[in-house]
Design a protein around this motif. Structure first.
Motif, short mmCIF file in Angstrom:
data_model
loop_
_atom_site.label_atom_id
_atom_site.label_comp_id
_atom_site.label_asym_id
_atom_site.label_seq_id
_atom_site.Cartn_x
_atom_site.Cartn_y
_atom_site.Cartn_z
N VAL A 93 0.87 -1.17 0.00
CA VAL A 93 0.00 0.00 0.00
C VAL A 93 0.91 1.22 0.00
N HIS A 114 2.55 -6.68 -6.37
CA HIS A 114 1.40 -5.81 -6.58
C HIS A 114 1.64 -4.49 -5.85
N TYR A 115 0.97 -3.43 -6.29
CA TYR A 115 1.02 -2.18 -5.54
C TYR A 115 -0.20 -1.34 -5.84
N THR A 116 -0.48 -0.44 -4.89
CA THR A 116 -1.48 0.59 -5.10
C THR A 116 -0.89 1.90 -4.61
N ASP A 117 -1.20 2.98 -5.30
CA ASP A 117 -0.67 4.28 -4.94
C ASP A 117 -1.53 5.33 -5.64
N ARG A 120 0.59 6.52 -10.08
CA ARG A 120 1.09 5.29 -10.68
C ARG A 120 2.58 5.44 -11.03
N PHE A 133 -0.63 -3.16 -10.97
CA PHE A 133 -1.17 -1.97 -10.31
C PHE A 133 -2.64 -2.16 -9.98
N HIS A 134 -3.05 -1.68 -8.81
CA HIS A 134 -4.46 -1.70 -8.39
C HIS A 134 -4.86 -0.28 -8.01
N GLU A 135 -6.09 0.07 -8.29
CA GLU A 135 -6.57 1.43 -8.05
C GLU A 135 -6.65 1.78 -6.56
N SER A 136 -6.83 0.77 -5.71
CA SER A 136 -6.99 1.04 -4.28
C SER A 136 -6.53 -0.16 -3.47
N ASP A 139 -9.01 -2.89 -3.69
CA ASP A 139 -8.90 -3.71 -4.90
C ASP A 139 -7.76 -4.71 -4.79
N MET A 140 -6.66 -4.30 -4.15
CA MET A 140 -5.46 -5.12 -4.12
C MET A 140 -5.48 -6.23 -3.07
#
Length: 282
Positions: A93, A114-117, A120, A133-136, A139-140
């Protein structure tokens, strides 16, 4: 805000480290106070600590070490909760200074990253590390066997890992938090460990700090807590001192403070602060 309001001569607030959430940034903006921190001074120190905590939990290191201290040799018990990290899905995160350093250090373990930020990463970095990449965080989290929190504390992250989000994670996943304790729900983490929803929690941050002797995180099962030391290695402390001196010398001689050190300047979020924090809406 009360302390800032009571200090009309206050012009500069420096964190000898990383993380300026202990300064009320809204009040600093309103009163024209410059806020600075020694960005990058302990990013690698914390990233190394995160990798250590992940391996410690996944390989069941701490309980196995305790067997040795207790004079035992029960191999079956030691390995009953021990797995290889290889092949697991690991997500961060936030992928800023610390999060990206964690991703780079985990890549050689042949994990799926995986990551969210809110921002991007460049496409070249995503390709290099084979990142998803995940939007939130919401989501991740369901996709990951291990989640590490490397985000600053601000209105969008406070209480993020509560009962609801923890409930969406894979049963038996691991959660690492070297960021700020208030990003997770204290009692929800305790319950998740006792129910088996989480296989392990390793944190380096507490609320309050110092943590009282009866804090539930001291006695909850399957944890690898440390007393907020991840960024305080002797190597990092030398960088704290050098950065703090540089900020002070810049301020006192009228030179601009390095952009990466700035959190608030000129009545607004600035530099690193503009990328990392958000202000409360009034």
């Amino acid at each position: 805000p009360e302390r800032i309001a009571a200090a009309p001569n206050l012009k500069l607030a420096i964190t000898a480290g990383i993380g300026s959430d202990h300064v009320d940034l809204d009040a600093a903006i309103a009163h024209g106070v410059t806020v600075a921190e020694v960005t990058y001074c302990n990013s690698i120190s914390v990233a190394e600590h995160v990798v250590m905590m992940i391996l410690g939990l996944v390989r069941n290191y701490l309980p196995s070490h305790q067997v040795v201290l207790d004079g035992g040799w029960n191999i079956a018990d030691c390995v009953s909760r021990s797995y290889d990290l290889e092949g697991m899905h690991v997500g961060t995160v936030a992928a800023g200074r610390i999060g990206l350093a964690v991703l780079r250090r985990l890549a050689p373990f042949d994990v799926k990253l995986h990551y969210t930020d809110r921002t991007r990463l460049p496409e070249s970095v995503e390709r290099e590390l084979n990142l998803t990449f995940h939007e939130s965080a919401a989501d991740m989290a369901p996709h990951c066997d291990v989640v590490t929190v490397n985000a600053p504390l601000h209105p969008e992250t406070e209480g993020l890992f509560g009962e609801e989000l923890l409930g969406t994670m894979k049963r038996g996943a691991y959660l690492i938090n070297t960021a700020r304790a208030l990003i997770v729900d204290r009692d929800a983490v305790d319950r998740a460990l006792r129910s088996g929803r989480l296989a392990g929690y390793a944190g380096d941050v507490w609320y309050p700090q110092p943590a009282p002797a009866d804090h539930p995180w001291r006695t909850m099962p399957h944890q690898g807590m440390t007393p907020h030391i991840s960024g305080s290695s002797l190597s990092a402390q030398a960088r704290y001192a050098a950065g703090t001196r540089e900020i002070l010398e810049s301020w006192l001689t009228g030179r601009p403070i390095r952009d990466e050190y700035l959190i608030v300047d000129g009545g607004r979020l600035a530099g690193t602060g503009a990328k990392s924090y958000s202000v409360h809406t009034r």
